[in-house]
Design a protein around this motif. Sequence first.
Motif, PDB file in Angstrom:
ATOM      1  N   ASP A  89       0.857  -1.187   0.000  1.00  0.00           N
ATOM      2  CA  ASP A  89       0.000   0.000   0.000  1.00  0.00           C
ATOM      3  C   ASP A  89       0.890   1.233   0.000  1.00  0.00           C
ATOM      4  OD1 ASP A  89       0.340   1.225   2.714  1.00  0.00           O
ATOM      5  OD2 ASP A  89      -0.486  -0.686   3.385  1.00  0.00           O
ATOM      6  N   SER A  90       0.304   2.342  -0.439  1.00  0.00           N
ATOM      7  CA  SER A  90       1.086   3.560  -0.656  1.00  0.00           C
ATOM      8  C   SER A  90       1.470   4.252   0.641  1.00  0.00           C
ATOM      9  CB  SER A  90       0.287   4.534  -1.534  1.00  0.00           C
ATOM     10  OG  SER A  90      -0.977   4.801  -0.953  1.00  0.00           O
ATOM     11  N   GLU A  91       0.920   3.810   1.762  1.00  0.00           N
ATOM     12  CA  GLU A  91       1.275   4.429   3.036  1.00  0.00           C
ATOM     13  C   GLU A  91       2.614   3.907   3.535  1.00  0.00           C
ATOM     14  OE1 GLU A  91      -0.201   6.817   4.716  1.00  0.00           O
ATOM     15  OE2 GLU A  91      -1.806   7.055   3.235  1.00  0.00           O
ATOM     16  N   ARG A  92       2.723   2.582   3.673  1.00  0.00           N
ATOM     17  CA  ARG A  92       3.966   2.025   4.215  1.00  0.00           C
ATOM     18  C   ARG A  92       4.979   1.697   3.133  1.00  0.00           C
ATOM     19  NH1 ARG A  92       1.376  -2.799   3.224  1.00  0.00           N
ATOM     20  NH2 ARG A  92       2.682  -4.677   3.322  1.00  0.00           N
ATOM     21  N   ILE A 212       4.813  14.650  -9.831  1.00  0.00           N
ATOM     22  CA  ILE A 212       4.361  13.910  -8.659  1.00  0.00           C
ATOM     23  C   ILE A 212       4.774  12.457  -8.839  1.00  0.00           C
ATOM     24  CG2 ILE A 212       2.347  13.215  -7.312  1.00  0.00           C
ATOM     25  CD1 ILE A 212       0.898  15.662  -8.371  1.00  0.00           C
ATOM     26  N   THR A 213       5.414  11.896  -7.817  1.00  0.00           N
ATOM     27  CA  THR A 213       5.926  10.535  -7.955  1.00  0.00           C
ATOM     28  C   THR A 213       5.967   9.840  -6.593  1.00  0.00           C
ATOM     29  OG1 THR A 213       7.850   9.212  -8.643  1.00  0.00           O
ATOM     30  CG2 THR A 213       8.300  11.398  -7.753  1.00  0.00           C
ATOM     31  N   GLY A 214       5.948   8.546  -6.636  1.00  0.00           N
ATOM     32  CA  GLY A 214       6.122   7.749  -5.421  1.00  0.00           C
ATOM     33  C   GLY A 214       7.575   7.455  -5.131  1.00  0.00           C
ATOM     34  N   ASP A 215       8.485   7.929  -5.985  1.00  0.00           N
ATOM     35  CA  ASP A 215       9.916   7.676  -5.804  1.00  0.00           C
ATOM     36  C   ASP A 215      10.457   8.398  -4.572  1.00  0.00           C
ATOM     37  OD1 ASP A 215      10.046   6.089  -8.009  1.00  0.00           O
ATOM     38  OD2 ASP A 215      10.768   7.659  -9.358  1.00  0.00           O
ATOM     39  N   ASN A 294      -6.671   4.830  -7.728  1.00  0.00           N
ATOM     40  CA  ASN A 294      -6.508   5.853  -6.693  1.00  0.00           C
ATOM     41  C   ASN A 294      -6.329   7.259  -7.257  1.00  0.00           C
ATOM     42  OD1 ASN A 294      -6.693   3.956  -4.636  1.00  0.00           O
ATOM     43  ND2 ASN A 294      -4.489   3.590  -4.584  1.00  0.00           N
ATOM     44  N   ASP A 295      -6.041   7.347  -8.553  1.00  0.00           N
ATOM     45  CA  ASP A 295      -5.871   8.662  -9.173  1.00  0.00           C
ATOM     46  C   ASP A 295      -7.205   9.287  -9.563  1.00  0.00           C
ATOM     47  OD1 ASP A 295      -3.079   8.584  -9.048  1.00  0.00           O
ATOM     48  OD2 ASP A 295      -2.939   7.475 -10.928  1.00  0.00           O
ATOM     49  N   ALA A 296      -8.278   8.514  -9.565  1.00  0.00           N
ATOM     50  CA  ALA A 296      -9.579   8.983 -10.044  1.00  0.00           C
ATOM     51  C   ALA A 296     -10.062  10.252  -9.329  1.00  0.00           C
ATOM     52  CB  ALA A 296     -10.621   7.870  -9.941  1.00  0.00           C
ATOM     53  N   PRO A 297      -9.957  10.352  -7.993  1.00  0.00           N
ATOM     54  CA  PRO A 297     -10.416  11.596  -7.342  1.00  0.00           C
ATOM     55  C   PRO A 297      -9.676  12.843  -7.837  1.00  0.00           C
ATOM     56  CG  PRO A 297     -10.168   9.844  -5.723  1.00  0.00           C
ATOM     57  CD  PRO A 297      -9.569   9.329  -6.999  1.00  0.00           C
TER      58      PRO A 297
END
Length: 557
Positions: A89-92, A212-215, A294-297
């Motif tokens: 998940d994107s949190e941990r 914007i990135t998760g890196d 998750n990008d839909a909103p």
Amino acid sequence: DKTGTLTQNKMTVEKVFLNEKLTDSADATLSLKDKIAQIMVLNNDTKFQGNELAGDPTETALVSFYLNQAQPVQQFINDHKRLAEIPFDSERKLMSTYNQMADGNIIMTMKGAPDQLLERASQIQDGDQVRPMTDEDKQLISRTNHDLATQALRVLGFAYRNVDQVPTELTSAAQEHDMIFVGLIGMIDPERPEVAQAVAEAKSAGIKSIMITGDHQDTAQAIAKRLGILGRGDNPGGKVINGAQLDELSDAQFDKEVTDISVYARVAPEHKVRIVKAWQKQGKVVAMTGDGVNDAPALKTADIGVGMGITGTEVSKEASDMVLADDNFATIVTAVKAGRKVFANIQKSLQYLLSANLGEVLTLFVMTMMGWQILAPVQILWINLVTDTFPAIALGVEPAEPGIMKRKPRGRTSNFLSGGIMTNILYQGFFEGFITLAVYAFAITNPVHASDALAHADALTMAYATLGLIQLFHAFNSKTIHESIFRVGLFKNKFFNWALLGSAILLIGTIVIPGFNNMFHVTELTASQWLVVVFAGFMIVVVSEVVKYIQRHISHK
């Protein structure tokens, strides 16, 4: 959203950090007997579809690394069944799996963000031995992670521990602890070669690109510099923050700082919505790209949601206003250029049509009020047919003007008549009417024939010819709203050239071709009368060029 839009979304393993040593992937001699290799292929959701791999590009790259060494990856995965998992998940930013090993033991594997993984590791694999992790170990791992990240590499950490059985409580808090750290993998997702130029072109067009990135923050900063989203050297020209730092900012603080932030790293989906809303509060038009559920909103919240046609989920596509068929940021910039061209061409056609018709209305109105003979209905209809139809259509397919991507954005309140268009319509329409009436008055006061009837007939014919030709000359003016027509090229649009030539033949033919005189209530004009008509018609070009020069001079002040 960086991955796949700014980059190629084709990950490859570049560096391997194992046993306190960093090596190039080509020099790393790893097999499925090594613990890191086992974690890389077992903690992985890649699917085998014949000779193709399907799944997340990061995970397929890990499998491909061993397939390229002709190792039996698929057989190894089949022989070591997954028993349970704690999903990513994107949190941990971690994923854990439980797999049955050949010796009957169960291994818990973990992969994910090195900083998160280190917090859950208490031991380290050192060759064939396992020993407690020291502060020096953590410092070396963190330093290596930072060094790889600054080279624009995405870094994954790998860890494991053996368990007796699959636990019943499969939660991160309950199970993800006391892990044995094994190593790091540095991967690269090459940037698309055309993106840097596209970012620069967008910047010149007044469009600010926010990545914007998760890196990792260091990786994000390195990539942003290579793409031109951030400047180089000590003055990057924009801040880089991560999701945790964003959470620490209040809405009021973020609203003040949002214009200074160019890169967001380690973000969660809800951060994207917050970023979009913050920019909208600044009065900006915001386009947001995304491909996941998750990008839909954020896609829905943005003024323009841009979905990905290749990697995008159906949910993200449904939430979007437009979909990129090739998932390429450069295509967005191309679309902006095409949109600006279409908008400008509609403005040109409107300016041409409304000013020309205003000139006709004023001509007929003044002639009527002055008690003069007015143009015949067939003449007005013919002028409308030959001057409104073909030139207006041709203006609609004009090529993009030079420098169209260096203009400032129009803004939310802009419409087809803004930007000086209404002013142009009024002065051009009045001038066309004035010139036509002036030619009529000149012909009446300077008759070629002694007969009043012939003199009036000549005057009406000259007014008719002037009103038609001045509109055809004005079509050249309308090829550009504010620039000189001599800068954009008079004859580049072949369709426009043929349209004007055809319209001129149809107009002049009613006067010079025998048999049409009575039908259109015109007379044959002398060479001197034609000279007056052509000169008067061309005056619209002179006047428009002078006005455009003044407009440009004022706007540059």
